[in-house]
Design a protein around this motif. Structure first.
Motif, mmCIF file in Angstrom:
data_model
loop_
_atom_site.group_PDB
_atom_site.id
_atom_site.type_symbol
_atom_site.label_atom_id
_atom_site.label_comp_id
_atom_site.label_asym_id
_atom_site.label_seq_id
_atom_site.Cartn_x
_atom_site.Cartn_y
_atom_site.Cartn_z
ATOM 1 N N ALA A 63 -13.038 52.059 -15.436
ATOM 2 C CA ALA A 63 -13.654 52.824 -16.738
ATOM 3 C C ALA A 63 -14.341 51.788 -17.714
ATOM 4 O O ALA A 63 -14.146 50.661 -17.645
ATOM 5 C CB ALA A 63 -12.762 53.377 -17.606
ATOM 6 N N ASP A 64 -15.810 52.373 -17.986
ATOM 7 C CA ASP A 64 -16.406 51.528 -19.240
ATOM 8 C C ASP A 64 -15.741 51.453 -20.506
ATOM 9 O O ASP A 64 -15.779 52.494 -21.044
ATOM 10 C CB ASP A 64 -17.894 51.985 -19.031
ATOM 11 N N ILE A 65 -15.237 50.467 -20.850
ATOM 12 C CA ILE A 65 -14.539 50.241 -22.148
ATOM 13 C C ILE A 65 -15.255 49.125 -22.913
ATOM 14 O O ILE A 65 -15.423 48.135 -22.276
ATOM 15 C CB ILE A 65 -13.077 50.105 -21.906
ATOM 16 N N ASP A 66 -15.816 49.395 -24.187
ATOM 17 C CA ASP A 66 -16.581 48.342 -24.756
ATOM 18 C C ASP A 66 -15.492 47.871 -25.684
ATOM 19 O O ASP A 66 -15.984 46.713 -26.187
ATOM 20 C CB ASP A 66 -17.522 49.150 -25.715
ATOM 21 N N VAL A 67 -14.588 48.499 -26.456
ATOM 22 C CA VAL A 67 -13.785 47.726 -27.528
ATOM 23 C C VAL A 67 -12.288 48.464 -27.204
ATOM 24 O O VAL A 67 -12.099 49.522 -26.844
ATOM 25 C CB VAL A 67 -14.337 47.798 -28.881
ATOM 26 N N VAL A 68 -11.302 47.531 -27.692
ATOM 27 C CA VAL A 68 -9.834 48.343 -27.510
ATOM 28 C C VAL A 68 -9.389 48.254 -28.803
ATOM 29 O O VAL A 68 -9.699 47.090 -29.633
ATOM 30 C CB VAL A 68 -9.132 47.507 -26.655
ATOM 31 N N ILE A 69 -8.767 49.009 -29.476
ATOM 32 C CA ILE A 69 -8.172 49.221 -30.621
ATOM 33 C C ILE A 69 -6.668 49.236 -30.327
ATOM 34 O O ILE A 69 -6.079 49.898 -29.887
ATOM 35 C CB ILE A 69 -8.375 50.561 -31.456
ATOM 36 N N LEU A 70 -5.906 48.099 -30.914
ATOM 37 C CA LEU A 70 -4.778 47.691 -30.740
ATOM 38 C C LEU A 70 -3.872 48.234 -31.786
ATOM 39 O O LEU A 70 -4.399 47.881 -32.990
ATOM 40 C CB LEU A 70 -4.237 46.450 -30.148
ATOM 41 N N GLN A 71 -2.673 48.814 -31.705
ATOM 42 C CA GLN A 71 -1.988 49.436 -33.035
ATOM 43 C C GLN A 71 -0.380 48.978 -32.686
ATOM 44 O O GLN A 71 0.332 48.923 -33.657
ATOM 45 C CB GLN A 71 -2.030 50.750 -33.212
ATOM 46 N N ARG A 72 -0.170 48.350 -31.713
ATOM 47 C CA ARG A 72 1.380 47.856 -31.460
ATOM 48 C C ARG A 72 1.226 46.558 -30.718
ATOM 49 O O ARG A 72 0.611 46.393 -29.877
ATOM 50 C CB ARG A 72 2.204 49.054 -30.797
ATOM 51 N N PRO A 73 2.183 45.708 -31.003
ATOM 52 C CA PRO A 73 2.260 44.278 -30.345
ATOM 53 C C PRO A 73 2.046 44.244 -28.802
ATOM 54 O O PRO A 73 1.209 43.429 -28.167
ATOM 55 C CB PRO A 73 3.440 43.679 -30.842
ATOM 56 N N HIS A 74 2.938 45.123 -28.070
ATOM 57 C CA HIS A 74 2.825 44.920 -26.560
ATOM 58 C C HIS A 74 1.539 45.688 -26.273
ATOM 59 O O HIS A 74 1.464 45.454 -24.872
ATOM 60 C CB HIS A 74 3.936 45.944 -26.173
ATOM 61 N N GLU A 75 0.601 46.412 -26.695
ATOM 62 C CA GLU A 75 -0.494 47.124 -26.212
ATOM 63 C C GLU A 75 -1.494 45.889 -25.927
ATOM 64 O O GLU A 75 -2.382 45.975 -24.964
ATOM 65 C CB GLU A 75 -1.225 47.766 -27.226
ATOM 66 N N TYR A 76 -1.412 44.627 -26.142
ATOM 67 C CA TYR A 76 -2.113 43.487 -26.052
ATOM 68 C C TYR A 76 -2.288 43.480 -24.628
ATOM 69 O O TYR A 76 -3.118 43.220 -23.802
ATOM 70 C CB TYR A 76 -2.063 42.201 -26.880
ATOM 71 N N ALA A 77 -0.857 42.987 -24.246
ATOM 72 C CA ALA A 77 -0.647 42.940 -22.576
ATOM 73 C C ALA A 77 -0.995 44.143 -21.849
ATOM 74 O O ALA A 77 -1.360 43.960 -20.769
ATOM 75 C CB ALA A 77 0.789 42.393 -22.369
ATOM 76 N N LEU A 78 -0.609 45.305 -22.254
ATOM 77 C CA LEU A 78 -0.996 46.642 -21.593
ATOM 78 C C LEU A 78 -2.206 46.533 -21.427
ATOM 79 O O LEU A 78 -2.546 47.220 -20.490
ATOM 80 C CB LEU A 78 -0.149 47.844 -22.477
ATOM 81 N N ALA A 79 -3.362 46.152 -22.426
ATOM 82 C CA ALA A 79 -4.698 46.614 -22.224
ATOM 83 C C ALA A 79 -5.112 45.650 -21.096
ATOM 84 O O ALA A 79 -5.843 46.042 -20.177
ATOM 85 C CB ALA A 79 -5.357 46.307 -23.588
ATOM 86 N N GLU A 80 -4.651 44.486 -21.004
ATOM 87 C CA GLU A 80 -5.210 43.415 -20.208
ATOM 88 C C GLU A 80 -4.410 43.858 -18.595
ATOM 89 O O GLU A 80 -5.241 43.642 -17.595
ATOM 90 C CB GLU A 80 -4.594 42.246 -20.325
ATOM 91 N N GLN A 81 -3.503 44.453 -18.626
ATOM 92 C CA GLN A 81 -2.925 45.001 -17.389
ATOM 93 C C GLN A 81 -3.567 46.097 -16.862
ATOM 94 O O GLN A 81 -3.905 46.154 -15.628
ATOM 95 C CB GLN A 81 -1.260 45.174 -17.517
#
Length: 316
Positions: free
Chosen positions: A59-77
């Motif tokens: 998917a084309d994603i331009d920016v990620v809005i994180l709201q919980r600490p584990h989402e940083y790794a989840l987004a990269e994965q």
């Protein structure tokens, strides 16, 4: 712009997705916390789309809005790459306040956005770039009628959250006026507090039905001791309800003189509830002041403009 954001805070997200972008929310088969998908009790526009994790990589994603600490790794994965990211902090800190260290402190390249100035003051963000974008509310309109001489309270899980949400204060307010408590897992609250059913009634409604139900009550009571800034308080003000609230966290900023009664003295607050219930005209005039103040500070257009500026800076 295509923005990846998890469905974490339905009320806040309802305002955020009113912008001009495409909002991609992860969805997983059991619709668990990491993949709730589109909201079912909030009205979200068609520019909010669901994608399962296996489709995010392409998917084309331009920016990620994180709201919980584990989402940083989840987004990269899930993405297989690292687009620009912003961490949105909804909450006031817990634990060793005011020494609580934020999870993104010293995390390079991830700006930290707080929803209140109080939160920014209280979190230790280390060297992270921080800013504040205050709440915005989708205006429900001046629906207040105040036809019922009751006080409305909105709180989720009041039995579990106890003193944090001021649950222990509700009997004092119930002595001043019958309470209608709206929110998730409010059933059995009267029995839990030892109150007669007529003094404390529980309601669990969809967001689309909540505002009209609140607006039929004479006054809104906000007994929360420790929270960021309850969106229900701002929604009540938009409805044109007079508010009675504890003077904690950001409330003193949100409720100016003429919009309600704010204090940490329970006797003053319960007296205020009695006065509003007894005098509908006074309640109406103060509620009009509350609506004017809320529109001026927490209007949707200001909120979306603030986010638009930040997102353009992050993705530039």
């Amino acid at each position: 712009m295509r923005i990846l954001i998890w469905h974490v805070h339905g009320s806040w997200t309802t305002a955020f997705v009113q912008g001009p972008h495409t909002y991609v929310v992860p969805v997983i088969p059991d619709r668990g916390p990491d993949g709730l998908g589109r909201a079912r009790t909030f009205d979200w526009p068609d520019n909010v789309i669901e994608l399962p994790p296996e489709r995010l990589r392409d998917a084309d994603i331009d920016v990620v809005i994180l709201q919980r600490p584990h989402e940083y790794a989840l987004a990269e994965q899930w993405l297989g790459r690292r687009p620009p990211m912003v961490y949105l902090e909804h909450n006031a800190p817990d634990g060793d306040v005011p020494a609580t260290r934020h999870p993104v402190a010293d995390l390079p390249g991830v700006p930290l956005v707080h929803v209140t100035h109080f939160n920014r003051l209280m979190w230790d963000a280390g060297s992270a770039e921080t800013t504040v974008i205050e709440h915005g509310i989708v205006d429900p309109g001046p629906l207040w009628t105040g036809e019922m001489p009751h006080a409305a309270v909105v709180v989720n899980e009041p039995k579990r959250r106890g003193r944090t949400t001021g649950t222990d204060l509700l009997p004092a307010f119930a002595d001043a006026a019958p309470l209608d408590v709206f929110g998730m897992r409010t059933e059995g609250l009267a029995d839990h507090l030892g109150l007669a059913a007529g003094r404390c009634r529980s309601h669990e409604l969809a967001q689309r039905d909540l505002h009209s139900a609140m607006a039929r009550r004479r006054v809104y009571v906000h007994p929360i001791r420790w929270t960021s800034l309850g969106l229900s308080l701002l929604e009540a003000m938009h409805l044109g309800m007079p508010v009675v609230a504890l003077a904690t966290t950001e409330v003193t900023e949100a409720v100016p003189t003429g919009a309600g009664v704010v204090s940490n003295r329970i006797d003053l607050l319960t007296d205020a509830v009695r006065n509003f219930v007894a005098d509908p005209l006074h309640a109406r005039l103060v509620g009009e002041g509350a609506r004017t103040a809320a529109l001026a500070r927490y209007g949707l257009s200001r909120f979306l403009d603030d986010w638009e500026r930040l997102l353009k800076e992050v993705t530039r």
